[in-house]
Design an enzyme around this catalytic site. Sequence first.
Site, PDB file in Angstrom:
ATOM      1  CD  GLU A 121     -17.902 -31.837  40.183  1.00 49.84           C
ATOM      2  OE1 GLU A 121     -19.112 -32.092  40.083  1.00 49.84           O
ATOM      3  OE2 GLU A 121     -17.487 -30.770  40.703  1.00 49.84           O
ATOM      4  CG  HIS A 187     -20.773 -34.572  36.380  1.00 52.01           C
ATOM      5  ND1 HIS A 187     -21.401 -33.422  35.930  1.00 52.01           N
ATOM      6  CD2 HIS A 187     -20.251 -34.278  37.591  1.00 52.01           C
ATOM      7  CE1 HIS A 187     -21.256 -32.469  36.836  1.00 52.01           C
ATOM      8  NE2 HIS A 187     -20.570 -32.961  37.857  1.00 52.01           N
ATOM      9  CG  HIS A 208     -23.307 -33.286  42.660  1.00 55.35           C
ATOM     10  ND1 HIS A 208     -23.576 -34.079  41.571  1.00 55.35           N
ATOM     11  CD2 HIS A 208     -22.375 -32.385  42.245  1.00 55.35           C
ATOM     12  CE1 HIS A 208     -22.838 -33.688  40.550  1.00 55.35           C
ATOM     13  NE2 HIS A 208     -22.098 -32.661  40.931  1.00 55.35           N
ATOM     14  CG  ASP A 265     -21.600 -28.341  43.885  1.00 55.25           C
ATOM     15  OD1 ASP A 265     -20.404 -28.209  43.555  1.00 55.25           O
ATOM     16  OD2 ASP A 265     -22.514 -28.481  43.055  1.00 55.25           O
TER      17      ASP A 265
END
Length: 369
Positions: A121, A187, A208, A265
Amino acid sequence: MKRIIENIKFMQDGTMVFGDLHLEDGFVERIDYKTPHMVSDIAIPGLVDIHTHGFHGYSCENTDIGNLHALALEYPKRGITSFCPTVSARSLNEFRTIIDAYRKAFQGDYRGARYEGVHLEGPYLNPDRRGSMKKENLMEIHLGELEDFLSEYHDDIKIMTIAPDVKNAMEAISLLHLYGVEISLGHTNADFTQTNEAFACGATQITHLGNTMPEITHHKPGMMDAVFLSDCLCEVIMDGVHMQKEMLKWVIRLLGCSRVVAVSDGTPFSGFHYPDGYELEDGSVIRNGAVYKEDVLLGSSCDLLDIFQYLYKQEGYDLSDCIRMCSTNAARMLKTYAHEIGLGKNINLVILGHDMRVKEVIINGRSAL
């Protein structure tokens, strides 16, 4: 190793059937179909978590071999038979150290959930959408450095989350795609055009959905419009906090169950059941199943079994749809070839009682509990 699971219900080609499953070394050797019993257990493909930072007290961001083995043994207790340990942003050299530990821990035969490769990530994320990530751990993209890293570790990297709006992102996405890494967008402050360009370069999924990315607006097309108009897979955290439950219902309806991948998550605090407001040992607090520290949302304390039970028991989704979102979609993306119960097929199984509680877990033909 041979094993017979007698008088069991299971889904086959979207239909509930009943009978005996004969397994040999994890493969379905024979199926004896029978007239259903009124009450019986249910066999489903094992749950698959592609975004998990930890579980049952163990962190995925760890280099201790004993801890990694213990982590793999904990997941099956909640029906999770495959996982992609997710490592938050840091330098490529730090990633190397962690991946080397996973290589050593999960070579050859081992017990517990199947390690499917890491989910990185970062580190190529937008600092303005870093969430709980530390800004100093985000890196600029240097294509030569990335290619050196991928040439050595591409077989170990299943997914990389990247922001398509950072400098050199499109070239990096094309490079990752060339090396066979699944590219997930997240992100980010990407707009409609940048998101579509990232899909054209090889991105296939979203990290997500709805979190650390631009929100939906009806005034102009944005990232979410590009996502909904594409055919990409979408990770969704279904704890009711990362995406409120009413939105979750229409998102699943809009995307269709075949495009939704339920993820935890999770954190090392996942898999336990804490009372609301419980303060954890690191100073973070549980609120409505999510983990907060200094009012920053860190992750979830829910796991995939919690999500599966919520979808089936509270929201009333068909069992086949629950299996798709919590198992099959992720397994297909990972190319595990262990996502369907059928003659001659390899399968990891979770045996559930009528209340959807785990009674047995079978991985590679062996009991994992």
